[in-house]
Write a protein that holds these residues in place. Structure first.
Motif, PDB file in Angstrom:
ATOM      1  N   HIS A 161     -49.379  83.754  10.114  1.00 51.59           N
ATOM      2  CA  HIS A 161     -48.010  84.211   9.835  1.00 51.59           C
ATOM      3  C   HIS A 161     -47.032  83.562  10.816  1.00 51.59           C
ATOM      4  O   HIS A 161     -45.945  83.105  10.414  1.00 51.59           O
ATOM      5  N   LYS A 162     -47.411  83.490  12.082  1.00 54.80           N
ATOM      6  CA  LYS A 162     -46.542  82.889  13.102  1.00 54.80           C
ATOM      7  C   LYS A 162     -46.387  81.394  12.870  1.00 54.80           C
ATOM      8  O   LYS A 162     -45.269  80.858  12.956  1.00 54.80           O
ATOM      9  N   ALA A 163     -47.493  80.688  12.570  1.00 56.00           N
ATOM     10  CA  ALA A 163     -47.431  79.246  12.324  1.00 56.00           C
ATOM     11  C   ALA A 163     -46.538  78.935  11.127  1.00 56.00           C
ATOM     12  O   ALA A 163     -45.733  77.991  11.158  1.00 56.00           O
ATOM     13  N   THR A 164     -46.665  79.750  10.069  1.00 56.36           N
ATOM     14  CA  THR A 164     -45.859  79.547   8.869  1.00 56.36           C
ATOM     15  C   THR A 164     -44.377  79.730   9.170  1.00 56.36           C
ATOM     16  O   THR A 164     -43.529  78.960   8.702  1.00 56.36           O
ATOM     17  N   ALA A 165     -44.052  80.736   9.964  1.00 51.48           N
ATOM     18  CA  ALA A 165     -42.664  80.991  10.327  1.00 51.48           C
ATOM     19  C   ALA A 165     -42.088  79.831  11.144  1.00 51.48           C
ATOM     20  O   ALA A 165     -40.929  79.434  10.951  1.00 51.48           O
ATOM     21  N   LEU A 166     -42.882  79.263  12.043  1.00 51.63           N
ATOM     22  CA  LEU A 166     -42.420  78.139  12.856  1.00 51.63           C
ATOM     23  C   LEU A 166     -42.147  76.909  11.992  1.00 51.63           C
ATOM     24  O   LEU A 166     -41.199  76.148  12.250  1.00 51.63           O
ATOM     25  N   LEU A 167     -42.976  76.711  10.977  1.00 48.43           N
ATOM     26  CA  LEU A 167     -42.773  75.576  10.081  1.00 48.43           C
ATOM     27  C   LEU A 167     -41.587  75.817   9.148  1.00 48.43           C
ATOM     28  O   LEU A 167     -40.697  74.969   9.009  1.00 48.43           O
ATOM     29  N   ASP A 168     -41.552  76.979   8.511  1.00 50.82           N
ATOM     30  CA  ASP A 168     -40.520  77.247   7.506  1.00 50.82           C
ATOM     31  C   ASP A 168     -39.118  77.399   8.105  1.00 50.82           C
ATOM     32  O   ASP A 168     -38.118  77.172   7.412  1.00 50.82           O
ATOM     33  N   SER A 169     -39.041  77.774   9.369  1.00 56.69           N
ATOM     34  CA  SER A 169     -37.732  77.945  10.011  1.00 56.69           C
ATOM     35  C   SER A 169     -37.121  76.624  10.471  1.00 56.69           C
ATOM     36  O   SER A 169     -35.952  76.577  10.870  1.00 56.69           O
ATOM     37  N   GLY A 170     -37.918  75.544  10.451  1.00 62.62           N
ATOM     38  CA  GLY A 170     -37.442  74.256  10.945  1.00 62.62           C
ATOM     39  C   GLY A 170     -37.706  74.034  12.418  1.00 62.62           C
ATOM     40  O   GLY A 170     -37.399  72.963  12.959  1.00 62.62           O
ATOM     41  N   GLN A 171     -38.281  75.042  13.107  1.00 57.22           N
ATOM     42  CA  GLN A 171     -38.561  74.888  14.542  1.00 57.22           C
ATOM     43  C   GLN A 171     -39.603  73.802  14.802  1.00 57.22           C
ATOM     44  O   GLN A 171     -39.497  73.051  15.779  1.00 57.22           O
ATOM     45  N   ALA A 172     -40.595  73.711  13.931  1.00 51.62           N
ATOM     46  CA  ALA A 172     -41.631  72.674  14.098  1.00 51.62           C
ATOM     47  C   ALA A 172     -41.031  71.278  13.923  1.00 51.62           C
ATOM     48  O   ALA A 172     -41.373  70.348  14.661  1.00 51.62           O
ATOM     49  N   LEU A 173     -40.149  71.113  12.934  1.00 46.91           N
ATOM     50  CA  LEU A 173     -39.489  69.818  12.728  1.00 46.91           C
ATOM     51  C   LEU A 173     -38.648  69.447  13.938  1.00 46.91           C
ATOM     52  O   LEU A 173     -38.701  68.293  14.414  1.00 46.91           O
ATOM     53  N   ALA A 174     -37.871  70.394  14.435  1.00 46.48           N
ATOM     54  CA  ALA A 174     -37.041  70.114  15.610  1.00 46.48           C
ATOM     55  C   ALA A 174     -37.895  69.733  16.812  1.00 46.48           C
ATOM     56  O   ALA A 174     -37.555  68.819  17.576  1.00 46.48           O
ATOM     57  N   GLN A 175     -39.039  70.389  16.970  1.00 50.39           N
ATOM     58  CA  GLN A 175     -39.938  70.075  18.069  1.00 50.39           C
ATOM     59  C   GLN A 175     -40.544  68.683  17.896  1.00 50.39           C
ATOM     60  O   GLN A 175     -40.665  67.920  18.858  1.00 50.39           O
ATOM     61  N   PHE A 176     -40.922  68.339  16.662  1.00 50.32           N
ATOM     62  CA  PHE A 176     -41.475  67.020  16.377  1.00 50.32           C
ATOM     63  C   PHE A 176     -40.455  65.939  16.726  1.00 50.32           C
ATOM     64  O   PHE A 176     -40.800  64.918  17.336  1.00 50.32           O
ATOM     65  N   GLU A 177     -39.193  66.156  16.356  1.00 43.89           N
ATOM     66  CA  GLU A 177     -38.148  65.186  16.655  1.00 43.89           C
ATOM     67  C   GLU A 177     -37.956  65.057  18.167  1.00 43.89           C
ATOM     68  O   GLU A 177     -37.710  63.954  18.673  1.00 43.89           O
ATOM     69  N   ARG A 178     -38.078  66.154  18.899  1.00 47.83           N
ATOM     70  CA  ARG A 178     -37.976  66.093  20.365  1.00 47.83           C
ATOM     71  C   ARG A 178     -39.073  65.215  20.947  1.00 47.83           C
ATOM     72  O   ARG A 178     -38.825  64.423  21.859  1.00 47.83           O
ATOM     73  N   ILE A 179     -40.287  65.375  20.422  1.00 50.73           N
ATOM     74  CA  ILE A 179     -41.401  64.556  20.916  1.00 50.73           C
ATOM     75  C   ILE A 179     -41.165  63.087  20.585  1.00 50.73           C
ATOM     76  O   ILE A 179     -41.371  62.201  21.427  1.00 50.73           O
ATOM     77  N   LEU A 180     -40.727  62.786  19.362  1.00 52.59           N
ATOM     78  CA  LEU A 180     -40.444  61.394  18.988  1.00 52.59           C
ATOM     79  C   LEU A 180     -39.380  60.798  19.898  1.00 52.59           C
ATOM     80  O   LEU A 180     -39.510  59.650  20.366  1.00 52.59           O
TER      81      LEU A 180
END
Length: 505
Positions: A386-405
């Motif tokens: 549930h937590k992983a899904t929320a992080l992905l669906d909220s855009g937080q995972a994308l924002a984090q990926f862009e930070r790493i890039l």
């Protein structure tokens, strides 16, 4: 010319990949006085510089008297300019080769013997033939639990190790491969680090597959990070996605992988030692291992998967690493893209929550991320999902990926392949199966992973009903030769795609 006279260094301009090669005339005074012949191992020396290389004997017209040629990698490793005087001598006896012969004759090796072998390989003292012998005799199920543990520790000992003060738990993940398109690792790094847990991910390039995580990530950002860069990126963002071969964490690993790739070999003991040595060297304390199981995957049966999982767990425990092995469905390719660029398009689509993003890649990544979050929080996989899904669906995972890039030098534009061919079904029917091994082979023959844009994009999935002429996949290549070579392979292996009723596409 006196037998002790130095030879003058010449750049032969020959790419021998990572195998250092020396070129000498057959009538060279050193060859004659020292008794060297083609394929001899020789020591090239000048001042504080030294290199062990294999000898190739050339015609008199290739080199002038008193010259010695080096291949590109040999010249780079020796670190001397063209024109430098060098001497050629016999290679000191490598005692570790005795241990390799001991293993060839069926005897077990100690951790000390593995340490000596790996040390010599890391120092580039072994020829490709000697490395191939070592890998071959360790393949299959020829290594005991103690030997795999000894090899793992030896591979860690020969390199540097990262540490992460202030972090009691550091997380990692690895998939053993064999499943085309299964590019979940970048998604896990984005999700887990968005949750606040450190994940310094170093990955290999492909061994037997059309793309490794490092190959895919290299199409998006710089992955050739040095140790200081990795520490900086992880400090700034909590994670990284780097190529392990660029750093000295487990230096023997990429030397071994190069020969494994040439042999199309990925032995059980070497696989475990390779994976776990990099986890330990990266400073990880907890890791999940994804083991896809399927009729055309790398691991084909449940008993084989159970055995591999048991070895991973036991070796990890012996080396102070907490391992959770996950046996997953390996019957079908994951996602739609196969090859570095195509897989990058898939993972971006998942992170960007596009409506046409591959659902199977998303679901698999979320479930794997949930297991890592459960290791971190001991909250149960369901709550972690549930937590992983929320992080992905909220855009937080994308924002984090862009930070790493951005921390790794900024995002690159994905290249397009020069050639595209749509492979169509010759008959109507329901797609009942896809051969993962042959599908991966098709993508490799098209040029993946060495041509980043080469590979495949699936247009039909198992369960789809196709009309005659319906698109099965698109094949991408950067050269006519590779395109035609791949298409010839497909014509002889059209059973890659199985249609209902026993036919094939």
């Amino acid at each position: 010319m006196d037998a002790n006279s130095p030879l003058v260094l010449v750049d032969m301009g020959i790419d021998t990949h990572q195998e250092p090669v020396v070129y000498m005339r057959g009538d060279c005074h050193v060859c004659r006085s020292e008794g060297f012949s083609a394929s001899s191992r020789v020591l090239v020396k000048a001042g504080g510089h030294a290199l062990i290389a294999s000898l190739n004997v050339v015609d008199d017209r290739v080199l002038a008297p008193g010259e010695v040629g080096l291949s590109k990698v040999a010249l780079a490793r020796l670190g001397l300019p063209v024109g430098s005087p060098v001497s050629i001598a016999h290679v000191p006896v490598l005692n570790s080769l005795g241990a390799v012969r001991k293993k060839i004759y069926g005897h077990g090796l100690s951790e000390a013997e593995f340490t000596e072998i790996i040390g010599d390989i890391s120092a580039h003292r072994y020829s490709d033939i000697a490395i191939a012998s070592f890998l071959s005799v360790c393949a299959g199920s020829r290594m005991s639990l103690d030997e795999i543990t000894g090899l793992t520790r030896a591979m860690v000992a020969c390199g540097q190790r990262l540490s992460w003060p202030g972090h009691e738990r550091v997380f990692d993940k690895h998939c053993i491969g064999g499943l085309p398109g299964n590019r979940t690792t970048p998604l896990l790094v984005a999700i887990v680090t968005a949750a606040g847990y450190p994940m310094p991910k170093t990955s290999s390039r492909a061994i037997t597959s059309p793309a490794g995580t490092a190959d895919t990530m290299e199409t998006l950002c710089n992955v050739n990070l040095q140790l200081a860069d990795i520490q900086r990126v992880v400090t700034e963002t909590g994670g990284c996605l780097a190529w392990g071969g660029a750093v000295n964490l487990s230096p023997a690993d990429d030397l071994l992988i190069r020969i494994e790739r040439a042999l199309d070999l990925d032995g059980e003991g070497q696989l475990i030692a390779s994976v776990l040595s990099k986890k330990i060297a990266a400073g990880s304390t907890h890791a999940i291992i994804d083991i896809p199981v399927g009729p055309t995957a790398k691991v084909r049966t449940r008993p084989a998967a159970d055995r591999l999982a048991g070895l991973f767990t036991q070796v990890g425990e012996a080396c102070g690493l907490h391992i959770r092995c996950l046996l997953t469905d390996g019957s079908l390719p994951i996602g739609e893209g196969i090859g570095p660029v195509q897989e990058a398009r898939d993972l971006l689509a998942v992170l960007q929550r596009k409506v046409d993003a591959p659902a199977d890649l998303r679901e698999r990544a979320l479930w794997l991320a949930a297991n890592l979050l459960d290791l971190a929080e001991d909250c149960g996989v369901s709550a972690a999902l549930h937590k992983a899904t929320a992080l992905l669906d909220s855009g937080q995972a994308l924002a984090q990926f862009e930070r790493i890039l951005n921390a790794q030098g900024g995002r690159k534009s994905l290249p397009d392949a020069a050639f595209e061919v749509v492979i169509s079904s010759p008959a109507a029917g329901r797609l009942t199966a896809i051969d993962c091994r042959k599908l991966a082979r098709l993508a490799k023959l098209a040029g993946a992973p060495f041509s980043a844009a080469a590979g495949l994009r699936l247009h039909a999935r198992v369960g789809d009903t196709l009309e005659a002429g319906g698109a099965l996949c698109s094949l991408y290549s950067d050269s006519r030769g590779e395109r035609d070579y791949a298409l010839d392979y497909y014509q002889s292996n059209a059973d890659i795609f199985q249609l209902g009723g026993g036919g094939h596409a």
